[in-house]
Design a protein around this motif. Structure first.
Motif, PDB file in Angstrom:
ATOM      1  N   GLY A 212       0.459  -1.266   0.166  1.00 22.79           N
ATOM      2  CA  GLY A 212      -0.021   0.210   0.436  1.00 22.79           C
ATOM      3  C   GLY A 212       0.763   1.172  -0.143  1.00 22.79           C
ATOM      4  N   ALA A 213       0.175   2.792   0.466  1.00 23.33           N
ATOM      5  CA  ALA A 213       0.949   3.764   0.584  1.00 23.33           C
ATOM      6  C   ALA A 213       2.097   4.405   2.080  1.00 23.33           C
ATOM      7  N   ARG A 214       2.201   3.432   2.519  1.00 28.74           N
ATOM      8  CA  ARG A 214       3.046   3.483   3.162  1.00 28.74           C
ATOM      9  C   ARG A 214       3.048   2.397   4.143  1.00 28.74           C
ATOM     10  N   ALA A 215       4.608   2.027   4.802  1.00 31.18           N
ATOM     11  CA  ALA A 215       5.370   0.942   5.516  1.00 31.18           C
ATOM     12  C   ALA A 215       5.855   1.395   6.536  1.00 31.18           C
ATOM     13  N   ILE A 216       5.721   0.590   8.270  1.00 34.08           N
ATOM     14  CA  ILE A 216       6.672   1.221   8.992  1.00 34.08           C
ATOM     15  C   ILE A 216       7.375   0.184   9.827  1.00 34.08           C
ATOM     16  N   TYR A 217       7.782  -0.650   9.292  1.00 37.20           N
ATOM     17  CA  TYR A 217       8.986  -1.518   9.451  1.00 37.20           C
ATOM     18  C   TYR A 217       9.343  -1.408  11.421  1.00 37.20           C
ATOM     19  N   LEU A 218       9.119  -2.742  11.723  1.00 37.70           N
ATOM     20  CA  LEU A 218       8.958  -3.147  12.909  1.00 37.70           C
ATOM     21  C   LEU A 218      10.380  -4.309  13.354  1.00 37.70           C
ATOM     22  N   GLY A 219      11.130  -2.927  13.951  1.00 35.93           N
ATOM     23  CA  GLY A 219      12.694  -2.789  14.542  1.00 35.93           C
ATOM     24  C   GLY A 219      13.300  -3.925  13.298  1.00 35.93           C
ATOM     25  N   SER A 220      13.914  -5.337  13.611  1.00 37.04           N
ATOM     26  CA  SER A 220      14.461  -5.668  12.419  1.00 37.04           C
ATOM     27  C   SER A 220      13.589  -7.113  11.971  1.00 37.04           C
ATOM     28  N   THR A 221      12.471  -7.124  11.929  1.00 38.61           N
ATOM     29  CA  THR A 221      11.613  -8.333  11.787  1.00 38.61           C
ATOM     30  C   THR A 221      11.089  -7.992  10.081  1.00 38.61           C
ATOM     31  N   LEU A 222      10.974  -9.564  10.156  1.00 33.64           N
ATOM     32  CA  LEU A 222      10.108  -8.999   8.636  1.00 33.64           C
ATOM     33  C   LEU A 222       8.798  -8.327   8.826  1.00 33.64           C
ATOM     34  N   TYR A 223       8.902  -8.137   9.582  1.00 28.28           N
ATOM     35  CA  TYR A 223       7.110  -7.698   9.588  1.00 28.28           C
ATOM     36  C   TYR A 223       6.729  -6.028   9.834  1.00 28.28           C
ATOM     37  N   ARG A 224       6.053  -5.658   9.626  1.00 33.49           N
ATOM     38  CA  ARG A 224       5.151  -3.944   8.739  1.00 33.49           C
ATOM     39  C   ARG A 224       3.954  -3.718   9.830  1.00 33.49           C
ATOM     40  N   ILE A 225       4.079  -2.332   9.263  1.00 33.33           N
ATOM     41  CA  ILE A 225       2.551  -2.310   9.843  1.00 33.33           C
ATOM     42  C   ILE A 225       2.178  -1.346   8.812  1.00 33.33           C
ATOM     43  N   HIS A 226       1.675  -1.687   7.206  1.00 29.51           N
ATOM     44  CA  HIS A 226       1.166  -1.469   6.197  1.00 29.51           C
ATOM     45  C   HIS A 226       0.220  -0.954   5.804  1.00 29.51           C
ATOM     46  N   GLY A 227       0.068  -0.700   4.690  1.00 35.61           N
ATOM     47  CA  GLY A 227      -1.297   0.069   3.438  1.00 35.61           C
ATOM     48  C   GLY A 227      -1.945  -1.243   3.546  1.00 35.61           C
ATOM     49  N   SER A 228      -3.181  -1.136   2.616  1.00 38.69           N
ATOM     50  CA  SER A 228      -3.810  -2.155   2.261  1.00 38.69           C
ATOM     51  C   SER A 228      -4.294  -2.207   1.205  1.00 38.69           C
ATOM     52  N   ASN A 229      -4.628  -2.283   0.154  1.00 43.63           N
ATOM     53  CA  ASN A 229      -5.644  -2.256  -1.464  1.00 43.63           C
ATOM     54  C   ASN A 229      -7.148  -3.105  -1.536  1.00 43.63           C
ATOM     55  N   GLU A 230      -6.848  -3.556  -0.131  1.00 43.40           N
ATOM     56  CA  GLU A 230      -7.918  -4.788   0.737  1.00 43.40           C
ATOM     57  C   GLU A 230      -8.743  -3.818   1.518  1.00 43.40           C
ATOM     58  N   PRO A 231      -9.883  -2.750   1.678  1.00 41.31           N
ATOM     59  CA  PRO A 231     -10.050  -3.133   2.472  1.00 41.31           C
ATOM     60  C   PRO A 231     -10.684  -3.802   3.596  1.00 41.31           C
TER      61      PRO A 231
ATOM     62  N   ARG B 267      -2.003  -5.073   8.569  1.00 40.10           N
ATOM     63  CA  ARG B 267      -2.626  -3.991   6.822  1.00 40.10           C
ATOM     64  C   ARG B 267      -3.906  -3.365   8.220  1.00 40.10           C
ATOM     65  N   MET B 268      -3.698  -2.150   7.383  1.00 41.44           N
ATOM     66  CA  MET B 268      -4.365  -0.891   7.417  1.00 41.44           C
ATOM     67  C   MET B 268      -5.076   0.027   6.163  1.00 41.44           C
ATOM     68  N   THR B 269      -6.087   0.551   6.824  1.00 45.86           N
ATOM     69  CA  THR B 269      -6.557   0.900   4.576  1.00 45.86           C
ATOM     70  C   THR B 269      -5.072   1.555   4.245  1.00 45.86           C
ATOM     71  N   ASN B 270      -4.909   2.094   2.879  1.00 47.36           N
ATOM     72  CA  ASN B 270      -4.234   3.373   2.279  1.00 47.36           C
ATOM     73  C   ASN B 270      -4.431   4.644   3.232  1.00 47.36           C
ATOM     74  N   GLU B 271      -5.762   5.061   2.963  1.00 47.38           N
ATOM     75  CA  GLU B 271      -5.691   6.058   4.501  1.00 47.38           C
ATOM     76  C   GLU B 271      -5.417   6.689   5.621  1.00 47.38           C
ATOM     77  N   ASP B 272      -5.984   4.665   6.105  1.00 47.86           N
ATOM     78  CA  ASP B 272      -5.568   5.106   8.183  1.00 47.86           C
ATOM     79  C   ASP B 272      -4.052   4.963   8.140  1.00 47.86           C
ATOM     80  N   VAL B 273      -3.474   4.003   7.256  1.00 52.77           N
ATOM     81  CA  VAL B 273      -2.044   3.964   7.544  1.00 52.77           C
ATOM     82  C   VAL B 273      -0.688   5.260   6.946  1.00 52.77           C
ATOM     83  N   ILE B 274      -1.898   6.038   5.804  1.00 52.37           N
ATOM     84  CA  ILE B 274      -1.172   7.593   5.878  1.00 52.37           C
ATOM     85  C   ILE B 274      -1.480   8.669   7.366  1.00 52.37           C
ATOM     86  N   ASP B 275      -2.324   7.935   7.742  1.00 46.87           N
ATOM     87  CA  ASP B 275      -2.728   8.780   8.926  1.00 46.87           C
ATOM     88  C   ASP B 275      -1.329   8.518  10.517  1.00 46.87           C
ATOM     89  N   LEU B 276      -1.016   7.394  10.252  1.00 45.55           N
ATOM     90  CA  LEU B 276      -0.288   6.722  11.207  1.00 45.55           C
ATOM     91  C   LEU B 276       0.561   7.011  10.824  1.00 45.55           C
TER      92      LEU B 276
END
Length: 188
Positions: free
Chosen positions: A133-152, A165-174
């Motif tokens: 999606g529109a944004r990704a927030i990376y968590l430490g050195s893990t493979l995991y992220r908080i990221h957008g999604s095109n599948e609300p 996963r978050m909507t693109n709108e919400d991940v941009i806000d966060l």
């Protein structure tokens, strides 16, 4: 008919203010916003909630069972977002820090995911069709992220391989509200 720049600016400001006013319900609680690129708003609206916790403002608390992400604002308040979480066998918990933030990130599926899904592309450039999606927030050195999604429609469900996963709108806000180094607590 010629319209001056000042009039155009005033009209745009009025339209923006009217659209933003629609983001709040009758109690003054933030609840979502406009659809992002026509991909649909979250089925779980973003809202300001009472959250009495002893965490520093800017801390993210992820409640996997609740399928909600809380951004602590302080003074007993938090923004609550709906999220998609890891499906059975892919849920995890722990404390990490935000190590990076990227706008329209590219995606390279990890080899574990490629082993399960050999049909996936080996690399995908950032953009509206990208699963991050529109944004990704990376968590430490893990493979995991908080990221957008095109599948609300996946928000509020256990569908991912461990990312949130978050909507693109919400991940941009966060994304606009958090800093690299902020604490992220994942409760499973």
């Amino acid at each position: 008919m010629r319209i001056g720049i000042g009039i155009v600016a005033a009209l745009l400001l009025a339209a923006t203010s009217q659209a933003q006013a629609q983001w709040f319900d009758s109690r003054g609680i933030m609840s979502g916003g406009p659809m992002f690129f026509g991909r649909g708003a979250s089925p779980i609206p973003r809202e300001m909630v009472y959250y009495p916790a002893n965490y520093a403002p800017g801390t993210i608390i992820i409640s996997t069972p609740e399928r909600r992400l809380y951004l602590v604002l302080g003074n007993g308040r938090a923004l609550r977002y709906g999220i998609g979480v890891g499906r059975d066998g892919f849920r995890w918990g722990g404390v990490h820090r935000i190590s990076a933030k990227k706008e329209w990130p590219s995606w390279t599926p990890p080899r574990e995911m490629l082993a399960r899904r050999p049909d996936l592309p080996r690399y995908m450039r950032g953009g509206i069709e990208n699963p991050l999606g529109a944004r990704a927030i990376y968590l430490g050195s893990t493979l995991y992220r908080i990221h957008g999604s095109n599948e609300p429609e996946t928000i509020g469900h256990a569908v991912s391989s461990g990312c949130f996963r978050m909507t693109n709108e919400d991940v941009i806000d966060l994304y606009s509200r958090v800093s690299i180094g902020a604490t992220v607590i994942v409760r499973n």
